[in-house]
Design a protein around this motif. Structure first.
Motif, PDB file in Angstrom:
ATOM      1  N   PRO A 162      17.853 -11.786   7.690  1.00  0.00           N
ATOM      2  CA  PRO A 162      16.974 -11.274   8.750  1.00  0.00           C
ATOM      3  C   PRO A 162      16.664  -9.794   8.528  1.00  0.00           C
ATOM      4  CG  PRO A 162      18.867 -12.432   9.672  1.00  0.00           C
ATOM      5  CD  PRO A 162      19.142 -12.268   8.219  1.00  0.00           C
ATOM      6  N   ILE A 163      15.527  -9.348   9.055  1.00  0.00           N
ATOM      7  CA  ILE A 163      15.113  -7.962   8.868  1.00  0.00           C
ATOM      8  C   ILE A 163      16.112  -6.994   9.500  1.00  0.00           C
ATOM      9  CG2 ILE A 163      13.675  -7.972  10.944  1.00  0.00           C
ATOM     10  CD1 ILE A 163      13.032  -6.079   7.640  1.00  0.00           C
ATOM     11  N   GLU A 164      16.823  -7.423  10.527  1.00  0.00           N
ATOM     12  CA  GLU A 164      17.794  -6.556  11.190  1.00  0.00           C
ATOM     13  C   GLU A 164      18.893  -6.093  10.233  1.00  0.00           C
ATOM     14  OE1 GLU A 164      15.541  -8.827  14.034  1.00  0.00           O
ATOM     15  OE2 GLU A 164      16.811  -9.483  12.358  1.00  0.00           O
ATOM     16  N   ASN A 165      19.171  -6.884   9.212  1.00  0.00           N
ATOM     17  CA  ASN A 165      20.233  -6.532   8.263  1.00  0.00           C
ATOM     18  C   ASN A 165      19.798  -5.487   7.238  1.00  0.00           C
ATOM     19  OD1 ASN A 165      21.640  -8.464   9.623  1.00  0.00           O
ATOM     20  ND2 ASN A 165      21.790  -9.914   7.918  1.00  0.00           N
ATOM     21  N   PHE A 166      18.489  -5.177   7.227  1.00  0.00           N
ATOM     22  CA  PHE A 166      17.979  -4.200   6.258  1.00  0.00           C
ATOM     23  C   PHE A 166      18.401  -2.785   6.625  1.00  0.00           C
ATOM     24  CE2 PHE A 166      14.663  -1.117   5.100  1.00  0.00           C
ATOM     25  CZ  PHE A 166      14.621  -1.293   3.728  1.00  0.00           C
ATOM     26  N   GLY A 167      18.559  -2.518   7.907  1.00  0.00           N
ATOM     27  CA  GLY A 167      18.791  -1.161   8.383  1.00  0.00           C
ATOM     28  C   GLY A 167      17.657  -0.749   9.295  1.00  0.00           C
ATOM     29  N   GLN A 168      17.595   0.525   9.624  1.00  0.00           N
ATOM     30  CA  GLN A 168      16.581   1.005  10.562  1.00  0.00           C
ATOM     31  C   GLN A 168      15.217   1.072   9.877  1.00  0.00           C
ATOM     32  OE1 GLN A 168      18.614   4.590  11.774  1.00  0.00           O
ATOM     33  NE2 GLN A 168      19.195   3.634  13.723  1.00  0.00           N
ATOM     34  N   PHE A 169      14.285   0.297  10.410  1.00  0.00           N
ATOM     35  CA  PHE A 169      12.951   0.141   9.819  1.00  0.00           C
ATOM     36  C   PHE A 169      11.952  -0.108  10.937  1.00  0.00           C
ATOM     37  CE2 PHE A 169       9.717  -3.041   8.761  1.00  0.00           C
ATOM     38  CZ  PHE A 169       9.017  -2.408   7.753  1.00  0.00           C
ATOM     39  N   ARG A 170      10.832   0.608  10.928  1.00  0.00           N
ATOM     40  CA  ARG A 170       9.770   0.378  11.905  1.00  0.00           C
ATOM     41  C   ARG A 170       8.408   0.457  11.212  1.00  0.00           C
ATOM     42  NH1 ARG A 170      13.801  -0.412  14.252  1.00  0.00           N
ATOM     43  NH2 ARG A 170      14.418   0.144  16.380  1.00  0.00           N
ATOM     44  N   ALA A 178      -0.778  -0.333  10.678  1.00  0.00           N
ATOM     45  CA  ALA A 178      -1.328  -1.256   9.680  1.00  0.00           C
ATOM     46  C   ALA A 178      -2.832  -1.305   9.879  1.00  0.00           C
ATOM     47  CB  ALA A 178      -0.719  -2.640   9.830  1.00  0.00           C
ATOM     48  N   ILE A 179      -3.589  -1.037   8.821  1.00  0.00           N
ATOM     49  CA  ILE A 179      -5.049  -1.036   8.895  1.00  0.00           C
ATOM     50  C   ILE A 179      -5.579  -2.029   7.865  1.00  0.00           C
ATOM     51  CG2 ILE A 179      -7.137   0.365   8.854  1.00  0.00           C
ATOM     52  CD1 ILE A 179      -5.288   2.829   9.134  1.00  0.00           C
ATOM     53  N   PHE A 180      -6.305  -3.025   8.333  1.00  0.00           N
ATOM     54  CA  PHE A 180      -6.894  -4.040   7.469  1.00  0.00           C
ATOM     55  C   PHE A 180      -8.324  -3.651   7.114  1.00  0.00           C
ATOM     56  CE2 PHE A 180      -3.464  -6.146   9.607  1.00  0.00           C
ATOM     57  CZ  PHE A 180      -3.022  -7.149   8.777  1.00  0.00           C
ATOM     58  N   ALA A 181      -8.737  -3.969   5.887  1.00  0.00           N
ATOM     59  CA  ALA A 181     -10.120  -3.748   5.463  1.00  0.00           C
ATOM     60  C   ALA A 181     -10.430  -4.675   4.306  1.00  0.00           C
ATOM     61  CB  ALA A 181     -10.346  -2.294   5.041  1.00  0.00           C
ATOM     62  N   ASN A 182     -11.509  -5.451   4.444  1.00  0.00           N
ATOM     63  CA  ASN A 182     -11.967  -6.340   3.378  1.00  0.00           C
ATOM     64  C   ASN A 182     -10.848  -7.250   2.884  1.00  0.00           C
ATOM     65  OD1 ASN A 182     -14.717  -5.390   3.312  1.00  0.00           O
ATOM     66  ND2 ASN A 182     -13.916  -3.496   2.486  1.00  0.00           N
ATOM     67  N   SER A 183     -10.339  -7.046   1.656  1.00  0.00           N
ATOM     68  CA  SER A 183      -9.310  -7.934   1.100  1.00  0.00           C
ATOM     69  C   SER A 183      -7.927  -7.314   1.116  1.00  0.00           C
ATOM     70  CB  SER A 183      -9.673  -8.303  -0.351  1.00  0.00           C
ATOM     71  OG  SER A 183     -10.926  -8.921  -0.425  1.00  0.00           O
ATOM     72  N   GLY A 184      -7.741  -6.256   1.916  1.00  0.00           N
ATOM     73  CA  GLY A 184      -6.470  -5.563   1.836  1.00  0.00           C
ATOM     74  C   GLY A 184      -5.938  -5.059   3.164  1.00  0.00           C
ATOM     75  N   LEU A 185      -4.749  -4.519   3.092  1.00  0.00           N
ATOM     76  CA  LEU A 185      -4.026  -3.952   4.222  1.00  0.00           C
ATOM     77  C   LEU A 185      -3.294  -2.718   3.727  1.00  0.00           C
ATOM     78  CD1 LEU A 185      -2.178  -3.842   6.841  1.00  0.00           C
ATOM     79  CD2 LEU A 185      -0.777  -5.585   5.708  1.00  0.00           C
ATOM     80  N   ILE A 186      -3.474  -1.582   4.408  1.00  0.00           N
ATOM     81  CA  ILE A 186      -2.675  -0.405   4.100  1.00  0.00           C
ATOM     82  C   ILE A 186      -1.640  -0.258   5.211  1.00  0.00           C
ATOM     83  CG2 ILE A 186      -4.417   1.166   5.115  1.00  0.00           C
ATOM     84  CD1 ILE A 186      -3.352   3.268   3.030  1.00  0.00           C
ATOM     85  N   LEU A 187      -0.391  -0.278   4.800  1.00  0.00           N
ATOM     86  CA  LEU A 187       0.738  -0.329   5.716  1.00  0.00           C
ATOM     87  C   LEU A 187       1.585   0.926   5.571  1.00  0.00           C
ATOM     88  CD1 LEU A 187       2.695  -2.124   7.579  1.00  0.00           C
ATOM     89  CD2 LEU A 187       3.847  -2.679   5.421  1.00  0.00           C
ATOM     90  N   SER A 188       1.887   1.567   6.706  1.00  0.00           N
ATOM     91  CA  SER A 188       2.816   2.691   6.717  1.00  0.00           C
ATOM     92  C   SER A 188       4.020   2.310   7.572  1.00  0.00           C
ATOM     93  CB  SER A 188       2.145   3.948   7.289  1.00  0.00           C
ATOM     94  OG  SER A 188       1.154   4.436   6.407  1.00  0.00           O
ATOM     95  N   ALA A 189       5.203   2.629   7.087  1.00  0.00           N
ATOM     96  CA  ALA A 189       6.423   2.266   7.810  1.00  0.00           C
ATOM     97  C   ALA A 189       7.440   3.389   7.689  1.00  0.00           C
ATOM     98  CB  ALA A 189       6.995   0.962   7.265  1.00  0.00           C
ATOM     99  N   TRP A 190       8.361   3.429   8.649  1.00  0.00           N
ATOM    100  CA  TRP A 190       9.454   4.406   8.658  1.00  0.00           C
ATOM    101  C   TRP A 190      10.752   3.709   8.275  1.00  0.00           C
ATOM    102  CZ3 TRP A 190      13.779   4.199  11.870  1.00  0.00           C
ATOM    103  CH2 TRP A 190      14.610   5.330  11.845  1.00  0.00           C
ATOM    104  N   ILE A 191      11.481   4.304   7.327  1.00  0.00           N
ATOM    105  CA  ILE A 191      12.789   3.803   6.908  1.00  0.00           C
ATOM    106  C   ILE A 191      13.782   4.943   7.047  1.00  0.00           C
ATOM    107  CG2 ILE A 191      14.150   2.853   5.003  1.00  0.00           C
ATOM    108  CD1 ILE A 191      11.623   1.576   3.919  1.00  0.00           C
ATOM    109  N   PRO A 248      16.942   9.415  15.156  1.00  0.00           N
ATOM    110  CA  PRO A 248      16.579  10.797  14.860  1.00  0.00           C
ATOM    111  C   PRO A 248      15.311  10.866  14.016  1.00  0.00           C
ATOM    112  CG  PRO A 248      18.907  10.384  14.428  1.00  0.00           C
ATOM    113  CD  PRO A 248      18.283   9.055  14.667  1.00  0.00           C
ATOM    114  N   ALA A 249      14.586  11.969  14.178  1.00  0.00           N
ATOM    115  CA  ALA A 249      13.324  12.117  13.439  1.00  0.00           C
ATOM    116  C   ALA A 249      13.591  12.530  12.001  1.00  0.00           C
ATOM    117  CB  ALA A 249      12.436  13.132  14.143  1.00  0.00           C
ATOM    118  N   VAL A 250      14.297  11.707  11.284  1.00  0.00           N
ATOM    119  CA  VAL A 250      14.572  11.927   9.869  1.00  0.00           C
ATOM    120  C   VAL A 250      14.338  10.605   9.150  1.00  0.00           C
ATOM    121  CG1 VAL A 250      16.222  13.790  10.208  1.00  0.00           C
ATOM    122  CG2 VAL A 250      17.016  11.414  10.201  1.00  0.00           C
ATOM    123  N   GLY A 251      14.378  10.644   7.850  1.00  0.00           N
ATOM    124  CA  GLY A 251      14.133   9.437   7.080  1.00  0.00           C
ATOM    125  C   GLY A 251      12.912   9.614   6.206  1.00  0.00           C
TER     126      GLY A 251
END
Length: 636
Positions: A160-168, A172-185, A231-234
């Motif tokens: 499960p994703i919960e076991n990965f650690g802190q992730f948010r 996510a912005i979709f356009a044509n044939s793609g998706l640009i995804l930004s995430a915090w780890i 915390p605002a780190v990562g």
């Protein structure tokens, strides 16, 4: 001997066919597997297939005479040997994933099996099967997909994703044939992280993921508002993934490989929901990865193409017929005119109806659902005054310049094809008639086929097109571009021959035989939205022995200065042009450089094969890039 097609699936942009030979593989000397979809044909020899070894039998108990005994059970009731056949050619990206692909197997040139199947999703649980994973690993290694092969060579688990650690997910912005995804780890450090879509079709490795540390500041804390307990780190990670369909929802896994390289864990799947905006997606990719001109080709393909490339869905169109029927007793030329963005240039079509006589038909392809009501309404309102047989095609969505023309070709009846932009004004129709006769005369004489281009003028009688050349330019990193010599100069300055042999001619108006267009399989949809398709078509034609001609005659106008203003965002067009220029050079740079060297070596000879353009006085020659998908299609 017989072969059956078990399935076709995709992993990391590679199409895999699983075929089963139901007799001894060694009975034939040579095997080959073909994959085909509407003109695109890919082929892999049997020596490059990878066998899926049978899994070990499982033990199952059954009752016999009041007691339970163990019995060996085969993992499958299918007979024969199964093989994975991997297709990693660049043309794979042009295949439509929403319509069937034909797979055909040959043994010693005889067909032994054929099937038409859709590309299916690959469940991540199947990557845990030892024999299947081993064959898949070998196939990916053979194609050079080392990052994926390395993971397939590990022990794979799913958590499960919960076991990965802190992730948010940040956005996510979709356009044509793609998706640009930004995430915090929260803790990225030296972790080996991949992003993989839940169907395993798209696989983004660490080398294509942008990372930056998240500093302690108010702005970033606000951006991570859903992470208030953290915390605002990562680190902020950003990746571009290829998607299918028009949804703004995607499921994906985070894949982590442990430092030893022996274990890979799929965390998820995570459901990502975003918004759809081409402009915002392109702005974000520029901000994170840099301007397209600053990136190497592999990264352009990975992070820009999915967001700029139109989805490769099956092309469908409804047919409407206007005007008189085609005279089947006389030679016929077909003029294909695609429409996009503005119906204003129907005025050019109405003028064409007035000046062209018998022997021509029009095929109008409306490649923009937004303007369909106006085009259909205006054409219907003039139904009684339509003098040429006219076919109107209503595309279900925007397929792009190449596919719109290829779709239009399927509706033609003529032996000569004219490809014409909607902003071409024909004042003297004899120029087109002469070109059609030139093409037919060559065929009757058994001579080489030809693509014929034309002098195109601006409204002020200055030159828009008098042939194309492919020089290297510092404006595009010393790549070859499609250049129009003498663009913007008066036609009266031209002192060359009335029939030229340039390196190429523009697709704004060109003519060729129906047979040649079919042999070339039309425009290549790898070029997006009207850039470099024509140059590529001319070079492919010359490779098979066809010639390029340009008829220098007045009477044809290209209202390019009016149409360009109606095409939308200039920065977006510039990015698409550059992306297509990169594609063009990947295919043709070596050949064009060789031609240039050959030209230098023979320049001292007394015989000059191609007479260059000459002008009466010295003047700066203006240059520009030429204004710039094979997939399934259907016309109803």
């Amino acid at each position: 001997m017989h072969a059956q097609i078990d399935e076709v699936f995709e992993i990391g942009g590679v199409i895999i066919a699983r075929v089963r030979i139901t007799s001894d593989f060694s009975r034939a000397q040579f095997y080959r597997c073909h994959l085909e979809q509407n003109g695109i044909v890919l082929s892999v020899a049997g020596s490059q297939w990878f066998e899926v070894l049978p899994s070990a039998p499982t033990l199952k108990t059954k009752k016999r005479a009041g007691r339970r005994v163990a019995a060996s059970v085969s993992p499958s009731h299918q007979s024969g040997k199964a093989y994975l056949v991997a297709f990693g050619d660049a043309a794979v990206s042009q295949l439509s994933r929403d319509c069937p692909i034909t797979v055909m197997v040959q043994a010693d040139s005889a067909e032994i099996g054929r099937g038409s199947v859709k590309v299916s999703a690959l469940d991540v649980a199947r990557l845990q099967g030892v024999s299947f994973k081993s064959a898949l690993c070998s196939a990916m290694q053979a194609l050079g997909a080392q990052e994926i092969a390395a993971i397939l060579n590990t022990s794979i688990t799913v958590e499960p994703i919960e076991n990965f650690g802190q992730f948010r997910v940040r956005d996510a912005i979709f356009a044509n044939s793609g998706l640009i995804l930004s995430a915090w780890i929260s803790e990225l450090a030296h972790r080996n992280i991949h992003f993989v879509t839940a169907d395993i079709r798209c696989w983004v490795g660490p080398s294509q993921i942008a990372r930056r540390p998240l500093e302690r500041d108010t702005t970033e804390t606000e951006l991570a508002a859903d992470c208030l307990t953290v915390p605002a780190v990562g680190s902020i990670v950003t990746a571009v993934l290829t998607t299918t369909g028009s949804s703004v929802v995607e499921r994906l896994y985070l894949v982590e490989v442990d430092p030893s390289g022996a274990q890979a864990t799929f965390y998820g799947p995570v459901t990502v929901t975003g918004s759809r905006s081409e402009q915002e997606a392109v702005r974000r990719v520029q901000e994170v990865f840099g301007p397209i001109q600053s990136l190497p080709r592999p990264l352009i393909q990975q992070v820009y193409r999915p967001l700029l490339a139109l989805p490769k869905v099956m092309a469908r169109a409804r047919r409407f017929v206007f005007g008189p029927p085609v005279d089947e007793t006389a030679p016929l030329s077909s003029i294909i005119i695609p429409f996009y963005g503005d119906a204003f240039f129907l005025n050019c079509v109405f003028h064409l109806q007035r000046v062209m006589g018998p022997g021509f038909e029009l095929v109008l392809v409306v490649d923009d659902p937004r303007i369909w009501p106006e085009v259909y309404g205006r054409l219907s309102g003039r139904r009684s005054s339509i003098t040429l047989p006219t076919t109107l095609l209503q595309c279900e969505e925007n397929y792009g310049y190449a596919r719109a023309n290829n779709l239009g070709f399927r509706a033609t009846k003529g032996d000569v094809i004219f490809l014409m932009n909607s902003d071409i004004m024909v004042v003297d129709p004899t120029v087109l008639r002469d070109a059609a006769e030139t093409i037919r005369a060559r065929r009757r004489a058994g001579g080489p086929a030809a693509i014929v281009g034309f002098t195109l003028l601006y409204e002020d009688d200055t030159i828009q097109h008098i042939g194309m050349e492919f020089p290297q330019s510092p404006l595009v990193g010393n790549m070859h571009l499609a250049d129009h010599p003498m663009k913007g100069l008066p036609l009266t300055l031209y002192e060359g021959e009335s029939t030229r042999k340039p390196a190429g001619v523009t697709g704004a108006l060109m003519a060729l035989s129906s047979g040649l267009y079919q042999k070339l399989e039309g425009f290549d949809a790898a070029y997006e939205r009207g850039d470099f398709e024509d140059a590529d078509l001319c070079l492919r034609a010359q490779q098979i022995g066809a010639e390029i001609q340009l008829h220098v005659r007045p009477g044809l106008y290209h209202l390019e200065r009016q149409s360009i203003r109606r095409m939308g965002d200039a920065d977006l067009r510039e990015m698409i042009t550059y992306m297509n220029c990169v594609e063009f050079n990947a295919r043709w740079a070596a050949i064009l450089a060789g031609q240039a060297q050959s030209s230098v070596e023979t320049s001292a000879r007394p015989v000059i094969r191609r007479r260059p353009i000459s002008i009466r006085k010295r003047s700066a020659v203006q240059t520009s890039s030429d204004d710039l998908q094979r997939a399934g299609s259907r016309i109803d």
